[in-house]
Write a protein that holds these residues in place. Structure first.
Motif, PDB file in Angstrom:
ATOM      1  N   MET A   1       0.850  -1.196   0.000  1.00 23.84           N
ATOM      2  CA  MET A   1       0.000   0.000   0.000  1.00 23.84           C
ATOM      3  C   MET A   1       0.885   1.245   0.000  1.00 23.84           C
ATOM      4  O   MET A   1       1.849   1.332   0.767  1.00 23.84           O
ATOM      5  N   PHE A   2       0.537   2.192  -0.865  1.00 27.32           N
ATOM      6  CA  PHE A   2       1.389   3.362  -1.052  1.00 27.32           C
ATOM      7  C   PHE A   2       1.578   4.162   0.234  1.00 27.32           C
ATOM      8  O   PHE A   2       2.712   4.547   0.575  1.00 27.32           O
ATOM      9  N   SER A   3       0.517   4.427   0.955  1.00 26.88           N
ATOM     10  CA  SER A   3       0.634   5.271   2.141  1.00 26.88           C
ATOM     11  C   SER A   3       1.564   4.641   3.184  1.00 26.88           C
ATOM     12  O   SER A   3       2.382   5.334   3.804  1.00 26.88           O
ATOM     13  N   THR A   4       1.447   3.323   3.362  1.00 26.88           N
ATOM     14  CA  THR A   4       2.325   2.632   4.312  1.00 26.88           C
ATOM     15  C   THR A   4       3.772   2.700   3.869  1.00 26.88           C
ATOM     16  O   THR A   4       4.672   2.974   4.675  1.00 26.88           O
ATOM     17  N   LEU A   5       3.990   2.470   2.584  1.00 24.86           N
ATOM     18  CA  LEU A   5       5.348   2.496   2.050  1.00 24.86           C
ATOM     19  C   LEU A   5       5.955   3.890   2.174  1.00 24.86           C
ATOM     20  O   LEU A   5       7.133   4.040   2.539  1.00 24.86           O
ATOM     21  N   LEU A   6       5.151   4.905   1.902  1.00 23.15           N
ATOM     22  CA  LEU A   6       5.643   6.277   2.018  1.00 23.15           C
ATOM     23  C   LEU A   6       6.041   6.596   3.459  1.00 23.15           C
ATOM     24  O   LEU A   6       7.095   7.195   3.710  1.00 23.15           O
ATOM     25  N   ARG A   7       5.213   6.186   4.405  1.00 22.45           N
ATOM     26  CA  ARG A   7       5.544   6.441   5.817  1.00 22.45           C
ATOM     27  C   ARG A   7       6.807   5.696   6.226  1.00 22.45           C
ATOM     28  O   ARG A   7       7.619   6.205   7.005  1.00 22.45           O
ATOM     29  N   GLU A   8       6.978   4.476   5.709  1.00 17.91           N
ATOM     30  CA  GLU A   8       8.176   3.712   6.034  1.00 17.91           C
ATOM     31  C   GLU A   8       9.427   4.425   5.536  1.00 17.91           C
ATOM     32  O   GLU A   8      10.420   4.542   6.264  1.00 17.91           O
ATOM     33  N   TRP A   9       9.387   4.914   4.313  1.00 20.24           N
ATOM     34  CA  TRP A   9      10.547   5.609   3.769  1.00 20.24           C
ATOM     35  C   TRP A   9      10.800   6.917   4.522  1.00 20.24           C
ATOM     36  O   TRP A   9      11.950   7.264   4.798  1.00 20.24           O
ATOM     37  N   ARG A  10       9.754   7.618   4.858  1.00 21.10           N
ATOM     38  CA  ARG A  10       9.926   8.859   5.623  1.00 21.10           C
ATOM     39  C   ARG A  10      10.553   8.551   6.984  1.00 21.10           C
ATOM     40  O   ARG A  10      11.435   9.271   7.461  1.00 21.10           O
ATOM     41  N   GLY A  11      10.113   7.445   7.596  1.00 21.02           N
ATOM     42  CA  GLY A  11      10.684   7.044   8.878  1.00 21.02           C
ATOM     43  C   GLY A  11      12.152   6.661   8.754  1.00 21.02           C
ATOM     44  O   GLY A  11      12.969   6.989   9.616  1.00 21.02           O
ATOM     45  N   LEU A  12      12.503   5.946   7.669  1.00 23.96           N
ATOM     46  CA  LEU A  12      13.897   5.558   7.456  1.00 23.96           C
ATOM     47  C   LEU A  12      14.791   6.781   7.284  1.00 23.96           C
ATOM     48  O   LEU A  12      15.964   6.773   7.685  1.00 23.96           O
ATOM     49  N   ARG A  13      14.243   7.827   6.694  1.00 24.40           N
ATOM     50  CA  ARG A  13      15.017   9.059   6.522  1.00 24.40           C
ATOM     51  C   ARG A  13      15.021   9.910   7.795  1.00 24.40           C
ATOM     52  O   ARG A  13      15.761  10.884   7.891  1.00 24.40           O
ATOM     53  N   GLY A  14      14.164   9.543   8.770  1.00 24.01           N
ATOM     54  CA  GLY A  14      14.097  10.295  10.013  1.00 24.01           C
ATOM     55  C   GLY A  14      13.444  11.652   9.855  1.00 24.01           C
ATOM     56  O   GLY A  14      13.771  12.592  10.582  1.00 24.01           O
ATOM     57  N   TRP A  15      12.490  11.740   8.927  1.00 22.54           N
ATOM     58  CA  TRP A  15      11.843  13.015   8.629  1.00 22.54           C
ATOM     59  C   TRP A  15      10.436  13.075   9.198  1.00 22.54           C
ATOM     60  O   TRP A  15       9.718  12.076   9.226  1.00 22.54           O
ATOM     61  N   SER A  16      10.048  14.269   9.600  1.00 25.10           N
ATOM     62  CA  SER A  16       8.654  14.519   9.954  1.00 25.10           C
ATOM     63  C   SER A  16       7.867  14.797   8.671  1.00 25.10           C
ATOM     64  O   SER A  16       8.453  15.001   7.594  1.00 25.10           O
ATOM     65  N   GLN A  17       6.548  14.815   8.790  1.00 26.73           N
ATOM     66  CA  GLN A  17       5.732  15.181   7.632  1.00 26.73           C
ATOM     67  C   GLN A  17       6.090  16.571   7.130  1.00 26.73           C
ATOM     68  O   GLN A  17       6.173  16.817   5.914  1.00 26.73           O
ATOM     69  N   MET A  18       6.329  17.492   8.061  1.00 27.19           N
ATOM     70  CA  MET A  18       6.656  18.867   7.662  1.00 27.19           C
ATOM     71  C   MET A  18       7.972  18.911   6.890  1.00 27.19           C
ATOM     72  O   MET A  18       8.070  19.622   5.872  1.00 27.19           O
ATOM     73  N   GLU A  19       8.965  18.142   7.334  1.00 24.32           N
ATOM     74  CA  GLU A  19      10.259  18.149   6.651  1.00 24.32           C
ATOM     75  C   GLU A  19      10.133  17.595   5.239  1.00 24.32           C
ATOM     76  O   GLU A  19      10.705  18.142   4.289  1.00 24.32           O
ATOM     77  N   LEU A  20       9.369  16.514   5.078  1.00 23.97           N
ATOM     78  CA  LEU A  20       9.170  15.964   3.742  1.00 23.97           C
ATOM     79  C   LEU A  20       8.371  16.924   2.877  1.00 23.97           C
ATOM     80  O   LEU A  20       8.691  17.127   1.694  1.00 23.97           O
ATOM     81  N   ALA A  21       7.342  17.519   3.437  1.00 31.56           N
ATOM     82  CA  ALA A  21       6.517  18.461   2.675  1.00 31.56           C
ATOM     83  C   ALA A  21       7.358  19.638   2.180  1.00 31.56           C
ATOM     84  O   ALA A  21       7.234  20.064   1.022  1.00 31.56           O
ATOM     85  N   LEU A  22       8.220  20.160   3.041  1.00 28.50           N
ATOM     86  CA  LEU A  22       9.071  21.277   2.636  1.00 28.50           C
ATOM     87  C   LEU A  22      10.040  20.863   1.535  1.00 28.50           C
ATOM     88  O   LEU A  22      10.248  21.602   0.563  1.00 28.50           O
ATOM     89  N   SER A  23      10.629  19.679   1.671  1.00 27.29           N
ATOM     90  CA  SER A  23      11.581  19.211   0.676  1.00 27.29           C
ATOM     91  C   SER A  23      10.913  18.954  -0.670  1.00 27.29           C
ATOM     92  O   SER A  23      11.486  19.239  -1.720  1.00 27.29           O
ATOM     93  N   ALA A  24       9.678  18.419  -0.625  1.00 24.49           N
ATOM     94  CA  ALA A  24       8.957  18.109  -1.860  1.00 24.49           C
ATOM     95  C   ALA A  24       8.159  19.296  -2.387  1.00 24.49           C
ATOM     96  O   ALA A  24       7.551  19.203  -3.455  1.00 24.49           O
ATOM     97  N   GLN A  25       8.146  20.395  -1.626  1.00 24.33           N
ATOM     98  CA  GLN A  25       7.417  21.612  -2.006  1.00 24.33           C
ATOM     99  C   GLN A  25       5.923  21.335  -2.194  1.00 24.33           C
ATOM    100  O   GLN A  25       5.312  21.701  -3.201  1.00 24.33           O
ATOM    101  N   VAL A  26       5.359  20.638  -1.200  1.00 22.64           N
ATOM    102  CA  VAL A  26       3.908  20.440  -1.135  1.00 22.64           C
ATOM    103  C   VAL A  26       3.453  20.874   0.251  1.00 22.64           C
ATOM    104  O   VAL A  26       4.273  21.025   1.170  1.00 22.64           O
ATOM    105  N   SER A  27       2.164  21.070   0.410  1.00 21.27           N
ATOM    106  CA  SER A  27       1.671  21.490   1.718  1.00 21.27           C
ATOM    107  C   SER A  27       1.668  20.313   2.682  1.00 21.27           C
ATOM    108  O   SER A  27       1.467  19.155   2.276  1.00 21.27           O
ATOM    109  N   THR A  28       1.886  20.603   3.944  1.00 24.13           N
ATOM    110  CA  THR A  28       1.837  19.554   4.961  1.00 24.13           C
ATOM    111  C   THR A  28       0.441  18.936   5.013  1.00 24.13           C
ATOM    112  O   THR A  28       0.303  17.725   5.224  1.00 24.13           O
TER     113      THR A  28
END
Length: 243
Positions: A1-28
């Motif tokens: 499932m995409f959402s689970t996989l995305l959270r796993e990768w974000r966790g592996l990078r040690g990023w919060s949702q805000m950090e990923l959103a800023l890096s990807a230039q999307v809203s939190t």
């Protein structure tokens, strides 16, 4: 499932949702909706998030498939027609490096090709299939026994494997190679800090062959702008003598 996989990768990078959103230039808020499955991402959004997470091409394909889209990057076999130009380029590099050793590796240190000098150095037969450089170094045998400074070389490889696992994830082939290496004698006492060589410019490989010790340093070559998962992972390890 995409959402689970995305959270796993974000966790592996040690990023919060805000950090990923800023890096990807999307809203939190939008990222939160995607992770909670209240919004379905477009293929462009999947690729934007994958790029922000610095995922290898193989794992970008995995995210696309999990989100219901077709892969956008090749994932070729080394012997496939798609890799013919790469094999030709690699062959030229291997030949040009003679009479010094050079080895072609995949992303998990599998040996794809080697020039005659490398085969002679580490005792590879001309048709030896499915060999792995980490296995040769870590598993007790003639290659491990021939490495005079085995601890230093093993610690260096350990560092590279851990970096590869951090980037590619705990289910990746390199993670499996790391676990296999750590099960070998003496591996549990190794450190990847390489403290023995603090302040040194290069870590030499000291190799005993035919009763004499030779010393080498290596350079690593990779392909620029790859659009195929295997082409992205390939490295050519070239050995240079230390006189």
């Amino acid at each position: 499932m995409f959402s689970t996989l995305l959270r796993e990768w974000r966790g592996l990078r040690g990023w919060s949702q805000m950090e990923l959103a800023l890096s990807a230039q999307v809203s939190t808020r939008h990222l939160s909706f995607i992770e909670s499955e209240r919004a379905r991402p477009s293929a462009e959004m999947v690729l934007r998030l994958a790029a922000a997470l610095d995922l290898p091409l193989r794992d970008r394909n995995g995210l696309l498939v999990a989100a219901g889209f077709a892969p956008q990057f090749g994932d070729s076999d080394w012997h496939s027609p798609a890799m013919a130009d790469v094999r030709q380029a690699v062959g030229l590099l291997l030949a040009a490096h003679e009479p010094r050793p050079a080895i072609v590796l995949d992303g998990a240190f599998g040996i794809l090709d080697a020039n005659p000098a490398a085969r002679s150095l580490i005792g590879l037969g001309p048709g030896a299939p499915d060999l792995n450089l980490v296995d040769l170094v870590f598993i007790p045998g003639p290659v491990r026994e021939a490495i005079v400074n085995w601890t230093d070389v093993a610690e260096y490889l350990l560092h590279r494997m851990r970096e590869g696992t951090r980037r590619r994830g705990p289910q990746s082939p390199i993670a499996g190679v790391l676990r296999r290496a750590m099960a070998q004698p003496g591996a549990s006492s190794l450190s990847d800090a390489r403290s023995h060589w603090r302040g040194a410019v290069l870590l030499p490989l000291e190799f005993r062959s035919e009763g004499r010790i030779t010393r080498w340093f290596t350079t690593v070559t990779s392909f620029g702008a790859p659009q195929d998962a295997l082409a992205e992972e390939i490295t050519i390890e070239q050995f240079h003598p230390i006189v």
